[in-house]
Write an enzyme that holds these catalytic residues in place. Structure first.
Site, PDB file in Angstrom:
ATOM      1  N   GLN A 116      -9.488  13.438  -0.239  1.00  0.00           N
ATOM      2  CA  GLN A 116      -8.462  13.786  -1.342  1.00  0.00           C
ATOM      3  C   GLN A 116      -8.642  15.822  -0.627  1.00  0.00           C
ATOM      4  O   GLN A 116      -9.994  15.878   0.117  1.00  0.00           O
ATOM      5  CB  GLN A 116      -8.720  13.927  -2.940  1.00  0.00           C
ATOM      6  CG  GLN A 116      -8.361  12.547  -2.670  1.00  0.00           C
ATOM      7  CD  GLN A 116      -7.712  12.384  -4.357  1.00  0.00           C
ATOM      8  OE1 GLN A 116      -7.842  13.508  -5.117  1.00  0.00           O
ATOM      9  NE2 GLN A 116      -8.252  11.323  -4.666  1.00  0.00           N
ATOM     10  N   HIS A 164      -8.713   7.307   3.295  1.00  0.00           N
ATOM     11  CA  HIS A 164      -8.105   8.134   2.806  1.00  0.00           C
ATOM     12  C   HIS A 164      -9.142   9.288   1.589  1.00  0.00           C
ATOM     13  O   HIS A 164      -9.871   8.832   1.407  1.00  0.00           O
ATOM     14  CB  HIS A 164      -6.606   8.652   1.883  1.00  0.00           C
ATOM     15  CG  HIS A 164      -7.320   7.541   0.556  1.00  0.00           C
ATOM     16  ND1 HIS A 164      -7.517   6.396   0.122  1.00  0.00           N
ATOM     17  CD2 HIS A 164      -7.067   8.482  -0.698  1.00  0.00           C
ATOM     18  CE1 HIS A 164      -7.647   5.998  -1.258  1.00  0.00           C
ATOM     19  NE2 HIS A 164      -7.370   7.158  -1.486  1.00  0.00           N
ATOM     20  N   CYS A 188       0.176   3.373   3.634  1.00  0.00           N
ATOM     21  CA  CYS A 188       0.564   2.565   4.964  1.00  0.00           C
ATOM     22  C   CYS A 188       1.496   3.574   5.078  1.00  0.00           C
ATOM     23  O   CYS A 188       2.576   4.210   4.688  1.00  0.00           O
ATOM     24  CB  CYS A 188       0.771   1.788   4.677  1.00  0.00           C
ATOM     25  SG  CYS A 188      -0.490   0.414   4.922  1.00  0.00           S
ATOM     26  N   HIS A 214      -6.868   1.717   1.103  1.00  0.00           N
ATOM     27  CA  HIS A 214      -6.685   2.569   2.924  1.00  0.00           C
ATOM     28  C   HIS A 214      -7.228   3.549   3.548  1.00  0.00           C
ATOM     29  O   HIS A 214      -7.717   4.372   1.814  1.00  0.00           O
ATOM     30  CB  HIS A 214      -4.709   2.756   2.323  1.00  0.00           C
ATOM     31  CG  HIS A 214      -4.349   3.425   3.869  1.00  0.00           C
ATOM     32  ND1 HIS A 214      -2.889   3.237   4.251  1.00  0.00           N
ATOM     33  CD2 HIS A 214      -4.514   4.172   5.204  1.00  0.00           C
ATOM     34  CE1 HIS A 214      -3.423   3.418   5.325  1.00  0.00           C
ATOM     35  NE2 HIS A 214      -3.887   4.347   5.686  1.00  0.00           N
ATOM     36  N   CYS A 239       0.904  -1.448  -0.150  1.00  0.00           N
ATOM     37  CA  CYS A 239       0.378   0.089   0.274  1.00  0.00           C
ATOM     38  C   CYS A 239       0.647   1.381  -0.285  1.00  0.00           C
ATOM     39  O   CYS A 239       1.411   1.947   0.787  1.00  0.00           O
ATOM     40  CB  CYS A 239      -1.296   0.160   0.919  1.00  0.00           C
ATOM     41  SG  CYS A 239      -1.947   0.978   1.500  1.00  0.00           S
ATOM     42  N   ASN A 247     -13.077   9.589  -1.661  1.00  0.00           N
ATOM     43  CA  ASN A 247     -13.912   8.599  -2.756  1.00  0.00           C
ATOM     44  C   ASN A 247     -13.781   7.708  -2.026  1.00  0.00           C
ATOM     45  O   ASN A 247     -12.715   7.032  -1.602  1.00  0.00           O
ATOM     46  CB  ASN A 247     -12.921   8.543  -3.921  1.00  0.00           C
ATOM     47  CG  ASN A 247     -14.038   9.544  -4.560  1.00  0.00           C
ATOM     48  OD1 ASN A 247     -14.830  10.190  -4.956  1.00  0.00           O
ATOM     49  ND2 ASN A 247     -12.922  10.040  -6.277  1.00  0.00           N
ATOM     50  N   HIS A 262      -4.601   0.340   7.890  1.00  0.00           N
ATOM     51  CA  HIS A 262      -4.624   0.256   6.359  1.00  0.00           C
ATOM     52  C   HIS A 262      -6.395   0.068   6.341  1.00  0.00           C
ATOM     53  O   HIS A 262      -6.933  -0.050   5.547  1.00  0.00           O
ATOM     54  CB  HIS A 262      -3.581  -0.951   5.639  1.00  0.00           C
ATOM     55  CG  HIS A 262      -4.191  -1.207   4.465  1.00  0.00           C
ATOM     56  ND1 HIS A 262      -3.585  -0.195   3.848  1.00  0.00           N
ATOM     57  CD2 HIS A 262      -5.087  -2.453   3.732  1.00  0.00           C
ATOM     58  CE1 HIS A 262      -4.424  -0.637   2.332  1.00  0.00           C
ATOM     59  NE2 HIS A 262      -5.491  -2.304   2.871  1.00  0.00           N
ATOM     60  N   SER A 309      -9.262   4.410  -5.517  1.00  0.00           N
ATOM     61  CA  SER A 309      -7.800   2.834  -5.716  1.00  0.00           C
ATOM     62  C   SER A 309      -7.133   2.525  -5.385  1.00  0.00           C
ATOM     63  O   SER A 309      -6.841   1.377  -5.359  1.00  0.00           O
ATOM     64  CB  SER A 309      -6.533   3.708  -6.942  1.00  0.00           C
ATOM     65  OG  SER A 309      -6.169   5.194  -6.328  1.00  0.00           O
TER      66      SER A 309
HETATM   67  P1  H2U Z   1      -8.368   7.943  -5.197  1.00  0.00           P
HETATM   68  O1  H2U Z   1      -9.221   8.065  -4.134  1.00  0.00           O
HETATM   69  O2  H2U Z   1      -8.912   8.230  -6.284  1.00  0.00           O
HETATM   70  O3  H2U Z   1      -8.170   5.860  -4.991  1.00  0.00           O
HETATM   71  O4  H2U Z   1      -6.860   8.980  -4.693  1.00  0.00           O
HETATM   72  C1  H2U Z   1      -5.890   7.831  -4.410  1.00  0.00           C
HETATM   73  C2  H2U Z   1      -4.956   9.060  -4.905  1.00  0.00           C
HETATM   74  O5  H2U Z   1      -3.822   9.267  -4.414  1.00  0.00           O
HETATM   75  C3  H2U Z   1      -4.677   9.683  -6.439  1.00  0.00           C
HETATM   76  O6  H2U Z   1      -5.389  10.829  -6.908  1.00  0.00           O
HETATM   77  C4  H2U Z   1      -2.530   9.013  -5.859  1.00  0.00           C
HETATM   78  C5  H2U Z   1      -3.476   8.764  -6.716  1.00  0.00           C
HETATM   79  O7  H2U Z   1      -2.919  10.031  -7.571  1.00  0.00           O
HETATM   80  N1  H2U Z   1      -1.123   8.623  -5.178  1.00  0.00           N
HETATM   81  C6  H2U Z   1       0.213   9.795  -5.490  1.00  0.00           C
HETATM   82  O8  H2U Z   1      -0.101  10.797  -5.044  1.00  0.00           O
HETATM   83  N2  H2U Z   1       0.844   9.205  -4.968  1.00  0.00           N
HETATM   84  C7  H2U Z   1       1.134   7.126  -5.229  1.00  0.00           C
HETATM   85  O9  H2U Z   1       1.684   7.120  -4.810  1.00  0.00           O
HETATM   86  C8  H2U Z   1       0.111   6.702  -5.813  1.00  0.00           C
HETATM   87  C9  H2U Z   1      -1.539   7.253  -5.513  1.00  0.00           C
HETATM   88 ZN    ZN Z   2      -2.273   1.217   3.770  1.00  0.00          ZN
END
Ligand code: H2U
Ligand code: ZN
Length: 348
Positions: free
Chosen positions: A167, A165, A55, A163, A52, A152, A114, A160
């Site tokens: 934004q 999270h 993490c 974990h 992940c 999201n 996680h 994606s």
């Molecule tokens: P999601 O909520 O769409 O999964 O968002 C995860 C975000 O994390 C996604 O916008 C960012 C992606 O650009 N990301 C990073 O900034 N660094 C990483 O190593 C992987 C994902």
């Molecule tokens: Zn994680």
């Protein structure tokens, strides 16, 4: 032809917040709950996943290492949709209007664990997320016109990574949804002298038809104009324009409300319930925003079960948004659910 019944006859509802109409076809929803309700195997995640990128202690795609964080963690999105140093450009051509946009995007980890989604967190752990949202709003609203805090959740929402999270996107412009809500709220304030959403929450509290639950300072409800089957809002019962202005007691209470709502969502279909949620804070464009009320929208895509989702297609895409299940029916279902997470019930 008998008399009109809002619980069974097709009708249109007006979204007072955005100014858009919605078609409601309750007669089509008569069937849903006799159908089989499928259950997904519960999404059990480990507390730490070495693959992940969110993490603690792990490496991200950019090569940066996450620190060994203990509560929450914020970093600039390695693939930000907005950049801080975009060169200025603008075209006023009537048919080819454009403007360059500036901004920044951050990722916020809600927990080092996680597996700990919001409905599985203690109220005090959710409080750390609320404080983080407030601090981020304070910081970014100093440089940008609008700060969108959102989450999201679930792969159906295009998320994606499981974990926990969220934004943050901060922009040099006021985005479309916010601009619609701003116009409607301003118009209402000019006409009535009170904020639209404060009058709305009081009216809903009198009606008691779409309330899911109340806490000391907040209300969770299915809005009269809800489009998604189980769409909800969290609304303050007092006047407040942005999350940073909540005091200590209000932040604790909000954390409680978030825990209750997300827990009921998980309990609805006994799955880790997917949604897109976000806070609508007042724009930070230097105006007073007396019209604005802080609020959260939750937009879950699920319709009948963990495996049946609503698709926006056909008439809805081409003509007008539509729903079958009435907002009142959705509220009743969410109201009757337990505040104890199903995974805890099942352990008993
Ligand atoms: P999601 O909520 O769409 O999964 O968002 C995860 C975000 O994390 C996604 O916008 C960012 C992606 O650009 N990301 C990073 O900034 N660094 C990483 O190593 C992987 C994902
Ligand atoms: Zn994680």
């Amino acid at each position: 032809m008998g008399s009109f019944d809002i619980a069974s006859n097709p009708h249109r509802r007006f979204n007072a917040l955005t100014g858009e109409w919605l078609l409601v076809s309750p007669h089509r929803a008569k069937r849903p709950w006799q159908g089989q309700v499928e259950k997904l195997p519960s999404l059990i995640q480990p507390s730490y996943d070495e693959k992940c990128y969110l993490c603690p202690g792990n490496k991200r795609v950019s090569g940066d290492m996450n620190p060994d964080y203990k509560k929450t963690y914020v970093f600039t999105n390695d693939f930000a949709a907005l950049t801080e140093d975009t060169p200025e450009s603008k075209s006023e051509d009537e048919l080819f209007k454009m403007e360059s946009s500036r901004g920044t995007a951050r990722v916020i980890c809600f927990s080092p664990d996680h597996s700990k989604t919001l409905p599985l967190m203690e109220t005090k752990e959710i409080r750390s997320v609320v404080d983080l949202w407030a601090d981020q709003y304070t910081e970014l609203s100093g440089s940008y016109q609008y700060v969108q805090l959102f989450e999201n959740k679930g792969s159906v929402m295009g998320c994606s990574n499981p974990h926990p999270h969220g934004q943050i996107w901060a922009s040099s412009f006021i985005p479309e949804e916010i601009s619609k809500e701003y116009s409607r709220q301003l118009e209402y304030l000019k006409k009535h002298g009170t904020p639209l959403l404060l009058d709305y929450v009081n009216a809903e509290l009198r009606k008691q038809e779409r309330i899911i639950f109340e806490t000391e300072f907040f209300v969770a409800l299915v809005p009269f104009w809800a489009f998604w089957p189980f769409e909800t809002m969290i609304l303050p019962k007092f006047k407040v324009q942005s999350i940073d202005r909540l005091n200590d007691a209000q932040r604790d209470d909000l954390s409680l409300a978030i825990g209750k709502l997300t827990c009921r969502y998980d309990n609805l279909f006994e799955c880790s319930f997917p949604y897109s949620m976000g806070w609508h804070n007042a724009p930070s464009d230097g105006k007073e925003h007396e019209e604005w009320q802080l609020h959260a929208h939750y937009y879950p895509p699920l319709l009948r079960s963990a495996t049946v989702r609503k698709f926006v297609a056909g008439f809805e895409l081409l003509a007008e948004r539509q729903r079958d299940l009435t907002p009142e029916q959705a509220a009743e279902r969410l109201r009757n659910l337990s505040d104890t997470h199903y995974s805890k019930h099942n352990q008993e």
